[in-house]
Design a protein around this motif. Structure first.
Motif, PDB file in Angstrom:
ATOM      1  N   PRO A 105       0.822  -1.224   0.000  1.00 24.04           N
ATOM      2  CA  PRO A 105       0.000   0.000   0.000  1.00 24.04           C
ATOM      3  C   PRO A 105       0.853   1.270   0.000  1.00 24.04           C
ATOM      4  O   PRO A 105       2.029   1.248   0.390  1.00 24.04           O
ATOM      5  CB  PRO A 105      -0.797  -0.122   1.298  1.00 24.04           C
ATOM      6  CG  PRO A 105       0.094  -0.911   2.205  1.00 24.04           C
ATOM      7  CD  PRO A 105       0.825  -1.883   1.325  1.00 24.04           C
TER       8      PRO A 105
ATOM      9  N   ASN B 157      -6.666   2.146  -2.645  1.00 23.02           N
ATOM     10  CA  ASN B 157      -7.348   0.887  -2.307  1.00 23.02           C
ATOM     11  C   ASN B 157      -8.697   0.745  -3.013  1.00 23.02           C
ATOM     12  O   ASN B 157      -9.707   0.397  -2.404  1.00 23.02           O
ATOM     13  CB  ASN B 157      -7.542   0.780  -0.782  1.00 23.02           C
ATOM     14  CG  ASN B 157      -6.228   0.921  -0.036  1.00 23.02           C
ATOM     15  OD1 ASN B 157      -5.238   0.300  -0.403  1.00 23.02           O
ATOM     16  ND2 ASN B 157      -6.227   1.741   1.006  1.00 23.02           N
TER      17      ASN B 157
ATOM     18  N   LYS C  50      -4.574  -0.890  -7.694  1.00 22.35           N
ATOM     19  CA  LYS C  50      -5.573  -0.539  -6.674  1.00 22.35           C
ATOM     20  C   LYS C  50      -5.535   0.946  -6.330  1.00 22.35           C
ATOM     21  O   LYS C  50      -6.389   1.428  -5.586  1.00 22.35           O
ATOM     22  CB  LYS C  50      -5.323  -1.354  -5.406  1.00 22.35           C
ATOM     23  CG  LYS C  50      -5.504  -2.848  -5.582  1.00 22.35           C
ATOM     24  CD  LYS C  50      -5.233  -3.593  -4.284  1.00 22.35           C
ATOM     25  CE  LYS C  50      -5.395  -5.100  -4.482  1.00 22.35           C
ATOM     26  NZ  LYS C  50      -5.094  -5.848  -3.234  1.00 22.35           N
ATOM     27  N   ASN C  51      -4.544   1.638  -6.875  1.00 22.86           N
ATOM     28  CA  ASN C  51      -4.381   3.066  -6.596  1.00 22.86           C
ATOM     29  C   ASN C  51      -4.229   3.818  -7.918  1.00 22.86           C
ATOM     30  O   ASN C  51      -3.545   3.348  -8.825  1.00 22.86           O
ATOM     31  CB  ASN C  51      -3.139   3.312  -5.738  1.00 22.86           C
ATOM     32  CG  ASN C  51      -3.063   2.384  -4.541  1.00 22.86           C
ATOM     33  OD1 ASN C  51      -3.935   2.390  -3.688  1.00 22.86           O
ATOM     34  ND2 ASN C  51      -2.019   1.563  -4.491  1.00 22.86           N
TER      35      ASN C  51
END
Length: 221
Positions: free
Chosen positions: A20, A49, A68-69
């Motif tokens: 992340p 996310n 995801k970003n």
């Protein structure tokens, strides 16, 4: 990392790890995006996310995985929106590279998840930029020779040549590099050719040229 180094090391990355974006990297990226928004009037947003935009058939077609970003490039509708998004979006891209992140400009091969970002009245989503920690660092794209993208004389000053070299490192849609620089004294003109997303490319290329040439050496015509 200096901007010139970031420009040379940054390549399009389509496959990302699950790591992340957090801590100082996240905070600095958000801060820089807000700084660019304040300067440009754009409404760029960092979306974290959120895997839906890159989970459909379009993303599969574009060979994206693990995204995801992303950064949503949003602004007021107008003839200058694409170029402005290109210019300031590339500023964010190179900042992300400096922060150790990887990126990829994405014009069509994603799904619009309208609940993930906000558009105010009169605004629209232009494109997005995938961002995160890549599984690789990508590979350099093929570039045209400098003489194919300029009509300046061979005796052009070094700053102009450095600017053109930097411009050729810029990502463009389908790697088409459809732009031409011309020089008159210290005044530089940049013209977009025909093709997909050439106005967006124009903004990206402008920012690269400014880094390579140095803004104190010339004026845009």
């Amino acid at each position: 990392m200096e901007l010139l180094q970031a420009m040379k090391e940054r390549h399009s990355v389509r496959s990302y790890s699950d790591r992340p974006i957090t801590g100082d990297v996240k905070d600095e990226l958000i801060r820089f995006i807000e700084e660019c928004n304040n300067e440009s009037g754009l409404h760029m947003q960092l979306i974290l996310n959120e895997p839906k935009a890159f989970s459909g058939l379009m993303a599969h077609y574009g060979k994206f995985s693990g995204v995801k970003n992303y950064i949503a490039l949003i602004g007021k509708k107008g003839t200058d929106l694409d170029e402005k998004c290109g210019y300031y979006g590339e500023k964010v891209v190179l900042k992300a590279q400096q922060l150790g992140l990887n990126t990829c400009w994405v014009a069509t091969t994603y799904s619009k998840v309208k609940t993930a970002f906000k558009t105010d009245n009169g605004e629209k989503l232009c494109v997005v930029i995938a961002v995160g920690y890549g599984l690789t660092q990508g590979t350099a794209h093929k570039s045209k020779p400098a003489e194919k993208v300029t009509d300046a004389d061979y005796d052009a000053p070094d700053w102009f040549k450095f600017g053109v070299e930097a411009a050729l490192l810029a990502p463009t849609a389908m790697n088409q590099q459809k732009f031409v620089f011309s020089l008159n004294g210290n005044k530089v003109a940049l013209k977009a050719g025909m093709g997909f997303y050439t106005k967006l490319d124009l903004g990206i290329v402008k920012y690269h040229f400014e880094i390579g040439a140095g803004t104190s050496n010339f004026q845009w015509n």
